[in-house]
Design an enzyme around this catalytic site. Structure first.
Site, PDB file in Angstrom:
ATOM      1  N   LYS A   1      -7.111   1.736  -3.464  1.00  0.00           N
ATOM      2  CA  LYS A   1      -6.804   1.164  -2.139  1.00  0.00           C
ATOM      3  C   LYS A   1      -6.880   2.256  -1.055  1.00  0.00           C
ATOM      4  O   LYS A   1      -7.406   2.038   0.038  1.00  0.00           O
ATOM      5  CB  LYS A   1      -5.406   0.538  -2.195  1.00  0.00           C
ATOM      6  CG  LYS A   1      -4.820   0.113  -0.872  1.00  0.00           C
ATOM      7  CD  LYS A   1      -5.549  -1.061  -0.266  1.00  0.00           C
ATOM      8  CE  LYS A   1      -4.947  -1.429   1.093  1.00  0.00           C
ATOM      9  NZ  LYS A   1      -5.810  -2.365   1.819  1.00  0.00           N
TER      10      LYS A   1
ATOM     11  N   SER B   1       0.860  -1.186   0.000  1.00  0.00           N
ATOM     12  CA  SER B   1       0.000   0.000   0.000  1.00  0.00           C
ATOM     13  C   SER B   1       0.895   1.235   0.000  1.00  0.00           C
ATOM     14  O   SER B   1       1.560   1.519   0.994  1.00  0.00           O
ATOM     15  CB  SER B   1      -0.895   0.025   1.243  1.00  0.00           C
ATOM     16  OG  SER B   1      -1.660  -1.144   1.328  1.00  0.00           O
TER      17      SER B   1
ATOM     18  N   LYS C   1      -0.560   4.664   8.437  1.00  0.00           N
ATOM     19  CA  LYS C   1       0.154   4.923   7.179  1.00  0.00           C
ATOM     20  C   LYS C   1      -0.839   5.148   6.037  1.00  0.00           C
ATOM     21  O   LYS C   1      -0.686   6.065   5.238  1.00  0.00           O
ATOM     22  CB  LYS C   1       1.061   3.740   6.847  1.00  0.00           C
ATOM     23  CG  LYS C   1       1.830   3.936   5.550  1.00  0.00           C
ATOM     24  CD  LYS C   1       2.424   2.653   5.010  1.00  0.00           C
ATOM     25  CE  LYS C   1       1.370   1.818   4.335  1.00  0.00           C
ATOM     26  NZ  LYS C   1       1.942   0.660   3.608  1.00  0.00           N
TER      27      LYS C   1
END
Ligand code: NAD
Length: 296
Positions: free
Chosen positions: A171, A96, A240
């Site tokens: 995502k 990611s 994150k």
């Protein structure tokens, strides 16, 4: 059969790599953790000392790494993937990261005739184990078509969402929502217990009412109610992802009111030492504030 390389065999990478072995791919792996490499060698993979060696042995190289700084060093380092890449090789970064970050690497790969795809995943460790991940791929259709058997060994729903970077964008949008939903669910459940409601009853009713969510279904029964906060999906990783969303909002000049607030909530959770706990542990902020617990 394509020769596949895999770099980053952690919570997600390990079961994904095992599924590639099960599907019959010739697999070469590397990781900074020798223990993780040894486990996959036992399962039938070959070990390589560096990402460069992985590339030399592979037609397709997959990376599943914690963040972009690491992806970048694994790709561009002296013994990095691109140092061992031949024309026609395909790199699939499944970590990611942000679309802006991915797009920085694309010209470096293209210069060498290497195809670079972004293919982040959703479905967590459980989805990785079962081979049922949702995979969001960005890149040219003809390249994706060629490596589709590799993705199919790891995922169930595979979406071609656009050009390189589009997978990362998709995502980020999903995980922005997960972070917001997890924080919102935590606040609501603690309020419910404070107001005298039974946690199991709340789970059942919210689950069949308009307040339901993946956070409720996946995180309430097995994590919150049991007081088990082993990840799963760690708060540091959710933080994150919220940072990637926040940064993308800034890049595009768009305020993200809910996302940035959710990030501050996860920041607070990290400040109290919960960074390596599952995202459901964020409920402890409200539990500690009110001296209440949402348990079975
Ligand atoms: P993890 O920390 O468990 O695994 C990362 C692996 O990378 C570890 O084995 C580590 O040793 C290895 N590594 C670190 N630096 C390295 C380097 N320089 N060279 C080679 N290997 C290195 O993380 P994870 O939970 O498997 O997540 C991996 C990626 O997948 C992240 O980008 C995360 O955001 C994403 N993701 C995670 C989940 C989840 O539920 N855990 C779900 C979807 C996506």
């Amino acid at each position: 059969m394509m020769k596949v390389g895999f770099i980053g065999i952690g919570a997600m990478g390990m079961p994904m790599a095992k599924n590639l072995l099960k599907a019959g791919f010739d697999l070469t792996v590397s990781d900074v953790s020798e223990e993780a490499v040894a486990q996959l060698v036992d399962a039938g993979a070959k070990a390589a000392d560096t990402p460069k060696e992985v590339a030399l042995a592979s037609d397709v190289v997959i990376t599943m790494l914690p963040n972009f700084q690491i992806v970048q060093s694994v790709m561009l380092g002296e013994s990095g993937v691109l140092a061992g890449a031949e024309k026609g090789m395909t790199v699939i970064d499944m970590s990611s990261v942000s679309p802006t970050q991915t797009r920085q690497l694309v010209p470096r790969a293209e210069k060498l005739g290497v195809n670079y795809l972004d293919a982040p995943v959703s479905g967590g460790v459980a989805g990785a184990e079962k081979g049922t991940l949702t995979i969001m791929v960005g890149g040219p259709a003809e390249v994706i078509e060629k490596i589709m058997p590799v993705l199919k060994a790891m995922g169930k729903k595979i979406y071609h969402v656009g050009d390189v970077g589009a997978g990362d964008a998709m995502k980020i949008v999903n995980n922005l929502l997960l972070g917001i939903n997890m924080a919102a669910l935590s606040e609501a459940l603690v309020l419910g217990v404070k107001a005298g409601l039974d946690p199991q009853m709340m789970r059942d009713i919210i689950g069949s009412s308009s307040g339901g969510s993946y956070a409720l279904e996946a995180k309430m029964p097995n994590f919150i109610l049991k007081g088990n906060f082993e990840p799963g999906f760690a708060i540091d990783l959710q933080y994150k992802d919220l940072e990637l969303a926040s940064q993308t909002g800034k890049d595009l000049g768009m305020p993200l009111f809910m996302g940035n607030l959710a990030q501050q909530i996860f920041e607070q959770a990290r400040a109290t030492g919960l960074g390596n706990r599952d995202i459901s542990a964020v409920i402890q902020l409200w539990e500690n504030l009110t001296n209440t617990q949402v348990r079975e």
